[in-house]
Every structure is written in C-alpha cells, then in structure tokens.
Motif scaffolding. Structure first.
Motif, short mmCIF file in Angstrom:
data_model
loop_
_atom_site.label_atom_id
_atom_site.label_comp_id
_atom_site.label_asym_id
_atom_site.label_seq_id
_atom_site.Cartn_x
_atom_site.Cartn_y
_atom_site.Cartn_z
N ALA A 146 1.06 -1.08 0.31
CA ALA A 146 0.07 0.05 -0.04
C ALA A 146 0.79 1.35 0.22
O ALA A 146 0.14 2.16 -0.75
N ALA A 147 2.14 1.37 0.87
CA ALA A 147 3.30 2.45 0.45
C ALA A 147 3.27 2.68 -0.99
O ALA A 147 3.30 4.11 -1.39
N SER A 148 4.16 1.25 -1.17
CA SER A 148 4.62 1.75 -2.66
C SER A 148 3.64 2.11 -3.55
O SER A 148 3.93 3.25 -4.11
N VAL A 149 2.21 1.65 -3.83
CA VAL A 149 0.66 1.90 -4.25
C VAL A 149 1.09 3.23 -4.37
O VAL A 149 1.05 4.55 -5.22
N LYS A 150 1.26 4.07 -3.20
CA LYS A 150 0.62 5.41 -3.12
C LYS A 150 1.82 6.23 -3.25
O LYS A 150 1.56 7.09 -3.94
N ALA A 151 2.78 5.77 -2.76
CA ALA A 151 4.14 6.06 -3.26
C ALA A 151 4.03 6.64 -5.14
O ALA A 151 4.92 8.11 -5.78
N PHE A 152 4.28 5.55 -5.88
CA PHE A 152 4.22 5.50 -7.23
C PHE A 152 3.05 6.38 -7.91
O PHE A 152 3.44 6.92 -8.99
N ALA A 153 2.02 6.13 -7.02
CA ALA A 153 0.85 7.33 -7.81
C ALA A 153 0.99 8.68 -7.36
O ALA A 153 0.14 9.56 -8.51
N ARG A 154 1.70 8.84 -6.65
CA ARG A 154 1.69 9.99 -6.49
C ARG A 154 2.91 10.67 -6.99
O ARG A 154 3.03 11.77 -7.79
N ALA A 155 4.07 9.43 -7.08
CA ALA A 155 5.53 10.11 -8.35
C ALA A 155 4.42 10.24 -10.02
O ALA A 155 5.15 11.66 -10.97
N PHE A 156 3.88 9.97 -9.80
CA PHE A 156 3.19 10.38 -11.40
C PHE A 156 1.79 11.01 -11.43
O PHE A 156 1.18 11.13 -12.64
N ASN A 157 1.68 11.42 -10.24
CA ASN A 157 0.51 12.73 -10.39
C ASN A 157 1.29 13.56 -10.94
O ASN A 157 2.47 14.34 -10.33
N LYS A 158 0.98 14.55 -11.46
CA LYS A 158 0.85 15.75 -12.78
C LYS A 158 1.02 16.98 -11.87
O LYS A 158 2.27 17.71 -12.29
N ASP A 159 0.52 17.47 -11.24
CA ASP A 159 0.83 18.21 -9.62
C ASP A 159 1.78 18.03 -8.75
O ASP A 159 1.68 18.94 -7.93
N LYS A 160 2.68 17.01 -8.80
CA LYS A 160 3.54 16.69 -8.17
C LYS A 160 5.43 16.12 -8.31
O LYS A 160 5.64 15.57 -7.95
N TYR A 161 5.23 16.87 -9.85
CA TYR A 161 6.51 16.60 -9.69
C TYR A 161 7.58 16.95 -9.26
O TYR A 161 8.56 16.42 -9.56
N ALA A 162 7.85 18.05 -8.18
CA ALA A 162 8.70 18.54 -7.80
C ALA A 162 9.68 17.65 -6.96
O ALA A 162 10.83 17.20 -6.15
N GLU A 163 8.32 16.70 -6.39
CA GLU A 163 8.90 15.85 -5.21
C GLU A 163 8.87 14.36 -5.95
O GLU A 163 8.95 13.08 -5.01
N ARG A 164 9.06 14.26 -7.13
CA ARG A 164 9.47 12.41 -7.65
C ARG A 164 9.89 12.12 -7.38
O ARG A 164 9.83 10.90 -6.83
N ASN A 165 11.33 12.69 -7.35
CA ASN A 165 12.48 11.65 -6.81
C ASN A 165 11.70 11.33 -5.44
O ASN A 165 12.53 9.50 -5.45
N ILE A 166 11.49 11.50 -4.74
CA ILE A 166 11.08 11.61 -3.03
C ILE A 166 10.51 9.84 -3.53
O ILE A 166 10.57 9.20 -2.23
N TYR A 167 9.40 10.18 -3.98
CA TYR A 167 8.17 9.28 -3.78
C TYR A 167 8.59 7.27 -4.59
O TYR A 167 7.62 6.90 -4.58
N PHE A 168 9.53 7.45 -5.84
CA PHE A 168 10.32 7.46 -6.25
C PHE A 168 11.05 5.86 -4.77
O PHE A 168 10.79 4.96 -5.28
N MET A 169 11.78 6.62 -3.97
CA MET A 169 12.71 6.18 -3.50
C MET A 169 11.40 5.15 -2.17
O MET A 169 11.67 4.52 -2.27
N ILE A 170 10.70 6.09 -1.78
CA ILE A 170 9.53 5.17 -1.50
C ILE A 170 8.66 4.19 -1.65
O ILE A 170 8.50 3.43 -1.36
N GLY A 171 8.98 4.46 -2.95
CA GLY A 171 8.23 3.45 -4.01
C GLY A 171 9.15 2.15 -4.29
O GLY A 171 8.43 0.70 -3.64
N PHE A 172 9.94 2.08 -3.60
CA PHE A 172 10.95 1.26 -4.32
C PHE A 172 11.40 0.11 -3.79
O PHE A 172 12.48 -0.57 -3.05
N PHE A 173 11.44 0.89 -1.66
CA PHE A 173 12.36 0.41 -0.72
C PHE A 173 11.48 -0.63 -0.16
O PHE A 173 12.17 -1.52 0.20
N PRO A 174 10.63 -1.05 -0.49
CA PRO A 174 10.18 -2.61 -0.04
C PRO A 174 10.87 -3.29 -0.78
O PRO A 174 9.96 -4.33 -0.66
N ILE A 175 11.31 -3.14 -1.97
CA ILE A 175 11.10 -4.42 -2.52
C ILE A 175 11.45 -5.56 -2.40
O ILE A 175 11.76 -7.26 -2.23
#
Length: 383
Positions: free
Chosen positions: A158-187
């Motif tokens: 759930a944490a990864s899915v939410k992070a990736f969803a935010r990463a691809f949100n067009k209004d969240k471009y500035a924080e995209r690297n942070i969201y990708f970092m969180i999304g890949f964390f649980p792998i």
C-alpha cells in the motif's frame, strides 16, 4: 538442527547493524518526524530479529520444544513483523508530508489490521485459525494463516502503490524523486520475505529488512544534507551542483532560466515582528514558490539562496513562460499572506536570466544577470 547456528548469527548481525542506525538517530538533537518513525521502525525490527532467534532456538530443539513454546515463538515473530510493516507505512507517509498520520484517531484506524493479526495469533492456541500444533508436534498453518502474510505485505505494498501514484501525479513533479525512493523501498524485504516463506529456515528476510532500513536512512540523511533546515527547499550547495550539471548538458527544445526571488521589505518584518515571525514568513514564501513550480511539462529546481533570497532553476521553451512563472510566484506569495491573515503584506520581486549555451559563463555570472534584472524590478516596484 545445524541451521540454528547460522540463523541465530545472521539475526545477531542484523541487530548490531540496526543498533548503529538507532544510535545515530537518537544522537540527532533536531529530529524530524520521519526520523522518529524510522527510529520506531528500526527498534521494532530489532525486537523482531530477537524473536526470530527465540523461534530458531525453539524450532531447532536447543531448548525442549513444548506446545506453549512453539505458539509463543510464532506469536512474537508474526506480531512484530506486522508492527514493523505498520511503522514503515507511517514512515512513508511522514516522508511524503502527509499530516493526517499525526492524528491519533487516524493512526488507530490504520492499525486495525495489526490488532486483528495480534488477536488471531494470541488466540491461536485455542482456535487454531492461523496456525496449530499437529499430533506430530509440528506447527501447521490454519484456515486464516494467509492473514498473517497479507497484513505486513499489505502495508508495504500500500505504501509503495501510494508513493508511485503520487510520483506520476502531474501536480507532484517537484517531489517525484522522493516518491520513487519510497516506492522502491519495500522491494528487498518483499522479495526476500517471499524467499524465506519458501525456504523458511534461511534468514533471507532479516537481510532484506536491514538493506531497506539502511537505504531509507541514507536517503533521509542525504535529504537533510541537501535541504535548507528552515524552509525545506534545496540549499545553495545543491543548487550549485544542479546548475553545474544543467549548464553542461542542454536539453533539446528547452532553454535554461534562473529566477532569483527576493522578499520585499523583509528587514522591516524582522524589525517590527521579530525574527521568529520573519522565519515564518520565509517558510510561507517557500511554500508559495513550490506551489507555483508544480507541473508535468517543465522541470523546476527550487532552492534557498541565502537570507531572504530564493532561486528557481527552470527548463522552459520560451522566456514568456519564465515571465509567466515569475508572475505566478508573486501571485502565490500575495495569496498565501492573505490566507494566513498576516499583520503585514507579503510580496516578492523576481529577476530572470536566460542561459546562453553558445557563450558559456560561470555560475556566478549567470546568477549576477538574474540579480541585475531583480534590481531593475525592485526599482520599478519602488517607483
């Protein structure tokens, strides 16, 4: 059994490594919310590794394996694993600045799956719903055993899915690297957790958990090093690094612009209302600038240049777009001042410079061009 020695040694090694992270977190005087949650996660993982040692000793027959001990060893491991996954979910939301998790009621609701898992584990001795000991003295999964797997992995997914969803949100471009970092964390813990479920006497999961924890810890430290502690935008050093890279590698179809933003009459705010209120004004202005710099088409880098000055590095197609962005910044600053009912007016002046790749200049010269334009704007505003 022969596996017990290396299994226990692996858990002890992981406890020691986690202890290093926990020690460093607790030594930090000015801890952010994300660091507090990371400390909680690390502490729970250390308890989990200790529970794994207890399980291995019981399972391996180092101590006399009785029915109560078998149940007890599994209660600790499954419950602590669920709590650790829940702590990771809270940590991921804290890193993403989700204020909702600071609400105790919301946290209680989010923890319901942990409580369910705990109740099922504690009552398994009587019900056998999640696991039970058969006539041969072996622990066997019950009808609801899958819940013990779904809960911890559910939080991480759930944490990864939410992070990736935010990463691809067009209004969240500035924080995209942070969201990708969180999304890949649980792998790492998920993949190695599945491996341990298949080969459950091999200590795969502890290695995955430690690798993930070190990854998130170093990422948080990198963020702290690169951010201005007051406004939580990039600091000047990071701006120089980013700008150096961009000045060397132009993107086809895009021009490089530098916008320098200066707070109007900031000294009077400090003199009249104090430095605490001055700091509050800078935080609000930083938020206003970040709000203006959200968008999928253009790439922005927001930083505090020093004092009451900010810099935005923008890649755009035309100067008119940079002029429009400057107006958006000025408008956002005015609005945020009104929204917070400040006893003074918030306003900024913005200078713009466009980089000429055909005639390269040092960074300071590029900044000086924007500063020169800023000075002209201030004279116009004063007039």
């Amino acid at each position: 059994m022969e596996y017990v020695s290396y299994y226990v040694m692996a858990q002890i090694a992981c406890i020691c490594l986690m202890g290093i992270i926990l020690f460093k977190i607790h030594r930090n005087v000015n801890k952010q919310l994300s660091q507090i949650y990371l400390g909680n996660l690390v502490f729970v993982l250390m308890l989990y590794f200790g529970a794994e040692i207890f399980w291995a000793i019981v399972d391996g027959g180092i101590v006399t394996s009785t029915k109560p001990l078998l149940y007890l060893s599994n209660i600790f491991t499954y419950v602590l694993l669920s709590i650790a996954a829940f702590q990771w979910y809270l940590l991921s939301e804290a890193i993403q600045k989700n204020k909702a998790i600071e609400n105790n009621t919301i946290k209680l609701l989010l923890s319901i799956p942990v409580w369910l898992s705990t109740i099922l584990c504690v009552t398994a001795y009587r019900t056998g719903l999640v696991y039970y000991v058969d006539e041969n003295g072996a622990l066997v999964g019950g009808k609801l055993y899958v819940i013990l797997i779904i809960v911890p992995f559910g939080y991480m997914i759930a944490a990864s899915v939410k992070a990736f969803a935010r990463a691809f949100n067009k209004d969240k471009y500035a924080e995209r690297n942070i969201y990708f970092m969180i999304g890949f964390f649980p792998i790492a813990p998920i993949v190695l957790g599945v491996a341990q479920a298949m080969y459950w006497r091999a200590p795969f999961l502890c290695y995955g958990a430690v690798a993930a924890a070190f990854y998130i810890y170093t990422s948080i430290q990198d963020t702290l090093i690169s951010l201005d502690p007051l406004t939580q935008v990039n600091n000047r050093n990071q701006m120089y690094k980013y700008l150096t890279q961009k000045m060397k590698s132009p993107d086809p179809g895009l021009s490089l612009f530098l916008l320098i933003i200066d707070v109007d009459k900031f000294k009077s705010i400090n003199d009249t209302y104090g430095h605490v209120e001055g700091d509050n004004a800078l935080v609000l202005i930083a938020d206003a600038i970040k709000g203006a710099c959200q968008g999928p088409r253009n790439r922005f880098f927001v930083s505090r240049y020093g004092g009451d000055e900010f810099v935005v590095i923008a890649e755009m197609g035309y100067r008119a777009e940079a002029t429009w962005l400057a107006e958006q910044i000025r408008s956002n600053v005015r609005k945020i001042g009104l929204e917070h009912n400040l006893p003074y007016a918030l306003a900024v002046s913005v200078g713009i410079a466009q980089y000429d790749y055909s005639e390269p200049v040092p960074i300071q010269s590029f900044v000086a061009r924007a500063d020169s334009d800023l000075y002209k704007q201030k004279k116009l505003n004063a007039g």
